[in-house]
Enzyme design. Structure first.
Site: not given
Length: 242
Positions: A139, A152
Site C-alpha cells: 500500500s 496500518y
C-alpha cells in the site's frame, strides 16, 4: 489431496479472495488462463467465485498455522502466489490506539504474508524455468505515514520489508510489491470503521478513486511477464492522489 489445474498447468493462489481486490484479481487471472485457488475465511463466497471462474475454493485463515499448513497440503504445484489477505482497523491517533488492533493488523498483514509464503515457497521454487512469482499486496501506506494510520502504516512497512528480503535472498522466485493508493473497496473501510457504513463511505465520497478491477489488471499484467522479468515495485494511484 491434489488440486487439478487447467490445461497448461499454471496454478495461482490468491489469499483474501472472497471480496475486493482479491476477488477481482482471481477473476482477472482466470480470464488470462490461470487455474486460480481462491483462499479466504468465507467459504460460501469462495465456492460461488470458484464455480464462476472454474477455480478451486480453499477455506483459509492466514493467522492460523494449522489452516495455512492445510492449504499447502492440498497443492502439488504453485506458479503464482498473490498475498492479498490484509486489512486495517481504526483511525485513532497513536496514543489512543488499541493494542489488540495492532496485533490483528500485524498478524494478518505481516505474519499472514510470512506464513503463506513459507509454506508455498518450495512449490514456487519448483515452478518451471524459474517462473515462480509472489505478488505481495502492499500500500502507499507503507511509504507515507498519515495521521491515524500508525498501526496500518507500520504493518504495510512490514510487507515492504518482506518483499525486499525475498528479493535479496531468493533469486529463483520473483517478487513484486504492488502498492495501491486510494481504492474504493467498501469492505476494507467497513472493517476499518467497525461496520460504520456512513463513515466508511465518507472516505471515498467526492474523490476520484481506483477500483478493485484496476488493481486486478496490474496483478494480471505482472503475472503475464516472462520469467526473466521481475517487476520490483508498482505503485498505482488515482490521478488526483499525489
Amino acid at each position: 489431496m491434489s488440486i487439478a489445474t487447467n490445461g497448461n498447468g499454471r496454478c495461482a493462489v490468491v489469499t483474501g479472495a472472497s471480496s475486493g481486490i482479491g476477488e477481482a484479481s482471481a477473476r482477472a487471472l482466470a480470464a488470462d488462463g490461470w487455474h486460480v485457488v481462491v483462499a479466504a475465511r468465507r467459504r460460501e463466497r469462495l465456492e460461488a467465485l470458484a464455480a464462476d471462474i472454474g477455480g478451486t475454493a480453499v477455506e483459509l485463515d492466514v493467522t492460523d498455522d494449522v489452516s495455512v499448513a492445510a492449504l499447502a497440503q492440498q497443492l502439488d504445484r504453485v506458479d503464482l502466489l498473490v498475498n492479498n489477505a490484509g486489512g486495517a482497523k481504526g483511525l485513532e491517533p497513536l496514543a489512543e490506539t488499541d493494542i489488540a488492533d495492532w496485533q490483528w493488523m500485524f498478524d494478518t498483514n505481516v505474519l499472514g504474508t510470512v506464513r503463506v509464503t513459507q509454506v508455498l515457497l518450495p512449490l514456487l521454487e519448483a515452478a518451471p524455468d524459474n517462473s515462480g512469482l509472489i505478488i505481495n499486496m502492499g500500500s502507499v501506506a507503507g511509504w507515507d505515514v498519515y495521521a491515524g494510520g500508525s498501526a496500518y502504516n507500520a504493518a504495510k512497512h512490514g510487507v515492504r520489508v518482506i518483499s525486499r528480503a525475498l528479493r535479496i535472498e531468493n533469486h529463483n522466485v520473483r517478487v513484486t510489491e504492488l502498492d495501491p493508493g486510494r481504492v474504493a473497496t467498501e469492505e476494507f473501510s467497513l472493517n476499518r470503521f467497525r461496520g460504520d457504513a456512513q463513515r466508511a463511505a465518507a472516505v471515498y465520497d467526492g474523490e476520484l478513486n481506483l477500483s478493485a478491477e484496476d488493481i486486478a489488471e496490474a496483478v494480471r499484467w505482472v503475472a503475464a511477464q516472462p520469467a526473466h522479468v521481475n517487476i520490483d515495485v508498482m505503485t498505482l494511484k488515482p490521478r488526483t492522489q499525489a
